[in-house]
Scaffold this active site. Structure first.
Site, PDB file in Angstrom:
ATOM      1  N   ASP A   1       0.830  -1.204   0.000  1.00  0.00           N
ATOM      2  CA  ASP A   1       0.000   0.000   0.000  1.00  0.00           C
ATOM      3  C   ASP A   1       0.865   1.255   0.000  1.00  0.00           C
ATOM      4  O   ASP A   1       0.537   2.241  -0.640  1.00  0.00           O
ATOM      5  CB  ASP A   1      -0.947   0.025   1.198  1.00  0.00           C
ATOM      6  CG  ASP A   1      -1.794   1.286   1.179  1.00  0.00           C
ATOM      7  OD1 ASP A   1      -2.586   1.434   0.223  1.00  0.00           O
ATOM      8  OD2 ASP A   1      -1.635   2.150   2.055  1.00  0.00           O
TER       9      ASP A   1
ATOM     10  N   ARG B   1      -0.546   6.153  -6.791  1.00  0.00           N
ATOM     11  CA  ARG B   1      -1.902   6.608  -7.129  1.00  0.00           C
ATOM     12  C   ARG B   1      -2.037   8.105  -6.930  1.00  0.00           C
ATOM     13  O   ARG B   1      -2.723   8.795  -7.696  1.00  0.00           O
ATOM     14  CB  ARG B   1      -2.940   5.870  -6.265  1.00  0.00           C
ATOM     15  CG  ARG B   1      -3.117   4.410  -6.670  1.00  0.00           C
ATOM     16  CD  ARG B   1      -3.886   3.649  -5.610  1.00  0.00           C
ATOM     17  NE  ARG B   1      -5.144   4.284  -5.274  1.00  0.00           N
ATOM     18  CZ  ARG B   1      -5.667   4.319  -4.040  1.00  0.00           C
ATOM     19  NH1 ARG B   1      -5.054   3.728  -3.023  1.00  0.00           N
ATOM     20  NH2 ARG B   1      -6.798   4.926  -3.812  1.00  0.00           N
TER      21      ARG B   1
ATOM     22  N   SER C   1      -6.904  -0.408   0.079  1.00  0.00           N
ATOM     23  CA  SER C   1      -5.812   0.326   0.731  1.00  0.00           C
ATOM     24  C   SER C   1      -6.109   0.486   2.227  1.00  0.00           C
ATOM     25  O   SER C   1      -5.286   0.160   3.094  1.00  0.00           O
ATOM     26  CB  SER C   1      -5.674   1.698   0.051  1.00  0.00           C
ATOM     27  OG  SER C   1      -4.969   2.604   0.843  1.00  0.00           O
TER      28      SER C   1
HETATM   29  N1  URA Z   1      -6.867   6.515   2.630  1.00  0.00           N
HETATM   30  C1  URA Z   1      -6.090   5.439   2.420  1.00  0.00           C
HETATM   31  O1  URA Z   1      -5.442   4.950   3.332  1.00  0.00           O
HETATM   32  N2  URA Z   1      -6.060   4.926   1.176  1.00  0.00           N
HETATM   33  C2  URA Z   1      -6.755   5.429   0.144  1.00  0.00           C
HETATM   34  O2  URA Z   1      -6.684   4.899  -0.948  1.00  0.00           O
HETATM   35  C3  URA Z   1      -7.554   6.552   0.379  1.00  0.00           C
HETATM   36  C4  URA Z   1      -7.592   7.075   1.650  1.00  0.00           C
END
Ligand code: URA
Length: 436
Positions: free
Chosen positions: A161, A168, A183
């Site tokens: 992540d 992202r 995520s």
């Molecule tokens: N918070 C997160 O941890 N991940 C996301 O993709 C969006 C908000």
């Protein structure tokens, strides 16, 4: 297996197999899948979506991309709470001590704030001495001993992540429900709690602009959590204005203290009571939310919640004198009044504009390397539903910077006024995943 085939398959709207999803996650973490293929993949998912099996597999693969935390040696139900990100959101600093003071065990790992939504960790660090980097053993001991710990995620937690979210962020692929859900849930699941409460925000300052989209995101996350054996519930909360009056760091801690003393803003108090009622039910401390809410109200009235805040900060090295006497926090050099240029009723307050303004006043960071000015921020003087006369102060801008005239202009424009009266709505609009 080739990454390009997986990208093309998703681009053409087909479902991916579990093996293909795991191949992507493994490859992206070990570097055999380069950033350009990962961004093409994320864009294909953004346009084509994922079904619930694909989303669950993606979450599971990400969750197991690094270490997971085992909280099973802490007795009782461990609860966690997560917000999808809002402006002025200091809920964890109020709700955490409240539920812990009622006997719940809150074990929360948080990320740093980036962009217009400040992070809880940054706010905590406005109290001198406060440590947010806890070793896993320290984190667990503290939850066992006093019922609450909030710490930074370790680098080993969900590395997939860390890489994918950063990518992202710069490739226009944040706003995808399966990507957001996986995520958030991969991090929550890896942090080891038995029960999770998600605060899904909707409105101008949130990822999800309306309650319909927020409902889909909330249901997706609740389903992932339940499929993986955790009691997961979600509340949908309004972000058409910042939460409470304070947007910043030290000023948000001060507002959290005031709320724990029963002198906080109504919206923040209402959110904490509702969310607290749900968390205490999830923790098995009360039979239902009504009883839970009554316990939370009592923890505010009696000062038990505030005592727990002090115990929690002291356990992590924080100088509790700042909580006992909030006038000790350093003040910003300049306090600018932002005044209304016409009359009306506040219909909404543009959270994105307020959040970005707070950042420009020094309260947030645009990159992880930026320094935060703990004393900077914005104090709202009017909220949605309030009547405004020409010349009334809408908010105060606190800063140590000179030349912030354009920020003050933006702030004035962020108050959207209506000629007719505006109704004040409850902050929590829906609860999802409630066991009946
Ligand atoms: N918070 C997160 O941890 N991940 C996301 O993709 C969006 C908000």
């Amino acid at each position: 297996m080739r990454m390009v085939d997986i990208i093309e398959k998703k681009r053409d709207g087909l479902s991916l197999t579990d093996e293909e999803i795991r191949f992507f996650v493994r490859g992206y973490v070990d570097g055999t899948v380069p950033d350009y293929q990962a961004s093409a993949f994320a864009m294909a998912v953004l346009f084509r979506g994922m079904d619930s099996r694909e989303t669950a597999t993606l979450t599971d693969a990400m969750m197991h991309s690094g270490e997971t935390i085992d909280l099973s040696d802490i007795p009782g139900v461990k609860v966690d709470k997560h917000s999808t990100g809002g402006v002025g959101d200091k809920t964890s600093l109020v709700l955490g001590p409240l539920v812990a003071s009622c006997g719940a065990k809150l074990a929360k790992m948080s990320g740093r704030g980036l962009g217009h939504t400040g992070g809880t960790l940054d706010k905590m660090e406005s109290v001198p001495g406060m440590r947010i980097a806890l070793k896993e053993s320290e984190f667990k001991d503290q939850v066992k001993r006093i019922g609450i710990a909030i710490a930074g995620q370790t680098a080993e937690l969900v590395p997939a992540d860390k890489k994918l979210y950063a990518l992202r962020d710069v490739t226009g692929t944040v706003e995808s429900i399966p990507l957001i859900a996986s995520s958030i849930m991969s991090k929550k699941l890896a942090s080891g709690s038995d029960a999770i409460l998600l605060d899904v925000k909707f409105g101008g300052g949130a990822f999800m602009k309306d309650i319909k989209q927020a409902t889909v995101l909330a249901k997706t996350m609740v389903e992932i959590g339940k499929n993986l054996g955790r009691d997961t519930r979600a509340i949908l909360t309004d972000m058409d204005q910042p939460l409470g009056f304070a947007v910043g760091n030290a000023i948000e801690v001060i507002e959290a203290v005031n709320t724990l003393k029963g002198k906080g803003p109504k919206d923040l108090e209402e959110l904490c009571i509702k969310a607290g009622g749900i968390l205490l039910t999830q923790a098995g401390i009360v039979p239902d939310e009504t009883e839970g809410e009554a316990r939370i109200e009592e923890a505010i009235r009696s000062g038990k919640g505030f005592e727990k805040l002090c115990e929690f900060f002291a356990a992590q090295g924080g100088d509790v004198r700042y909580l006992e006497d909030t006038s000790l926090f350093p003040r910003a050099r300049f306090v600018h009044e932002v005044k209304a240029t016409k009359e009306g009723h506040v219909e909404r307050i543009d959270c994105l504009a307020v959040g970005l303004s707070a950042m420009r006043l020094g309260a947030g960071r645009a990159t992880l390397a930026d320094h935060i000015d703990m004393s900077a921020g914005i104090l709202l003087k009017k909220k949605v539903g309030d009547a405004v006369k020409k010349g009334d102060v809408l908010c105060l801008a606190l800063t140590n910077k000179e030349g912030v005239g354009d920020v003050l202009k933006t702030l004035e424009g962020s108050f959207v006024l209506s000629e007719t009266e505006v109704e004040k709505k409850p902050i929590v609009r829906r609860v999802i995943g409630r066991e009946v």
